[in-house]
Design a protein around this motif. Sequence first.
Motif, short mmCIF file in Angstrom:
data_model
loop_
_atom_site.label_atom_id
_atom_site.label_comp_id
_atom_site.label_asym_id
_atom_site.label_seq_id
_atom_site.Cartn_x
_atom_site.Cartn_y
_atom_site.Cartn_z
N GLU A 192 0.82 -1.20 0.00
CA GLU A 192 0.00 0.00 0.00
C GLU A 192 0.86 1.26 0.00
OE1 GLU A 192 -2.75 -1.09 -1.20
OE2 GLU A 192 -3.95 0.17 0.09
N PRO A 249 -7.60 10.09 8.67
CA PRO A 249 -7.11 8.79 8.17
C PRO A 249 -6.04 8.18 9.07
CG PRO A 249 -7.14 10.40 6.41
CD PRO A 249 -7.43 11.15 7.66
N SER A 288 -12.14 0.31 7.72
CA SER A 288 -11.15 0.87 6.81
C SER A 288 -11.82 1.33 5.51
CB SER A 288 -10.01 -0.12 6.56
OG SER A 288 -10.31 -1.00 5.53
N ARG A 289 -12.85 0.61 5.04
CA ARG A 289 -13.56 1.04 3.83
C ARG A 289 -14.29 2.36 4.08
NH1 ARG A 289 -11.33 -0.44 -0.28
NH2 ARG A 289 -12.90 0.81 -1.27
N HIS A 292 -12.03 5.23 4.25
CA HIS A 292 -11.55 5.54 2.91
C HIS A 292 -12.56 6.40 2.15
CE1 HIS A 292 -9.06 4.99 -0.57
NE2 HIS A 292 -10.08 4.56 -1.28
N GLU A 310 -12.60 9.90 3.50
CA GLU A 310 -11.41 10.59 3.05
C GLU A 310 -11.63 11.12 1.64
OE1 GLU A 310 -6.97 9.05 2.52
OE2 GLU A 310 -8.23 7.85 3.83
N GLN A 311 -12.23 10.28 0.78
CA GLN A 311 -12.43 10.70 -0.60
C GLN A 311 -13.44 11.83 -0.68
OE1 GLN A 311 -13.34 7.08 -2.67
NE2 GLN A 311 -11.31 7.05 -3.60
#
Lengths: 220, 220
Positions: free
Chosen positions: A108, B151, B208-209, B212, B215-216
Amino acid sequence: MFDYNFHWRPVLKTLPDLIQAGLTTLEVASLSMLIGIVLGLCLALMRMNMTGPLKWFAVSWIELARNTPALFQLFFFGFGLGAIGINLTPYTIILTGLSFNCAGYLAENFRGGFQAVPDTQLKAARCLGMNAWQAYTRIVIPQVFRVVYHPITNQMVWAVLMSSLGMLIGFRELSGETQFFASRTFRIFEYFAVTAVLYYIIVKIVLAASRLLAMRLFRY
Amino acid sequence: MQESMSFFTGFGLNDLWFLGEAALKTLWISVLSISIGTLLGTFFGWLLHEGKWVATFTIAPILDVFRSVPLIIQLVLFYNFAPIIGLNFDPFASGVVILTLYTAALVASVARGGIESVPPSMRRASRSLGMSYWQDLFHVVLPIGGRAVFPAWVGVVLGVMKDSALVSVLGYVELLKASQVLITRTQEPLLILAIAGAFYFALSYPISRYAHKFEQRWSK
């Protein structure tokens, strides 16, 4: 309240053994980092550039390594594979387990590194007449390496700390050796206190070495 | 007459419940230590930022120790140290104490990074608008800095949740220890480790998904 007698002598007597075991810890951590870097690079490239089963292989490796505890992975390589007749020695278990884990995390990091290098760099290299291999090894990867240098250092520290799990699968690195001596003398607190100090020193040495190497590598 | 007696029995539905309950225990110890640790760590991060050299020479080295010594050593050390100073902690309490401090040490550097990521000009602007120091901290620095390091914080959370597997060393029956218990009884390591791994994956992957996705959305 405070009627515990500290006995540091047995610990001091076995200190050379502990330092020897500390070197084993460093050896295992560095070896698994080397394997992890190579595998992680492959996994990152597979995840980004491939389609179909190879991509899924990389994705499932990375997600499994990142979403389950390192100890679980070690147990899997130890007991799980043992059940289907593949018996690994403790040294191999810890090496495969740590490499598996490091490869997943590093993949990663590498992916982030590859994304940080602009596409135009690769295109320019190809335009100058380099083939794909030359373009990657001479232009892209050195730049990626610079981006991921700090994360790699962090991962190396994690590898040192994670190798302490060897204690639970019967591998005699620093923690395993400590437990061995501690259960022989019942001086558990003293032994583990000294081991904590040794780990602290090892981590500081790793960080200092990495800083020196960075000064040497990234001079300009 | 019975010819032979087996100590081993197969894997049943009850055992799945047993593992599920153990997964809840893993979740509970993680939630407890992560929430206290985050509060404590944020406070330490603020101290590190505001304290200048006083903090650099007092709490910074202490927090550094928690990051440079393997968690497993910390756990064993604390578990054996607590009785010496007259505290009788059970494995769960010891685990929570150490995991909390460990989380706090990791969150402290994250929080400090968050505070430092807010441009000084923005803070000066908020003070110029008549906000008090605390208003500025809670209404400007917290939302903006928090977003920047979210994050990293999720990374810490996932790490601590997986590291909570190490509390099994003290004898607290969480997910990984429960799988060990079942393996001893059923002699089916591969199956049970696969189920335990699936539980860990189910705890960790959604977070974690989700992070993510956040974050996006924020980076747009």
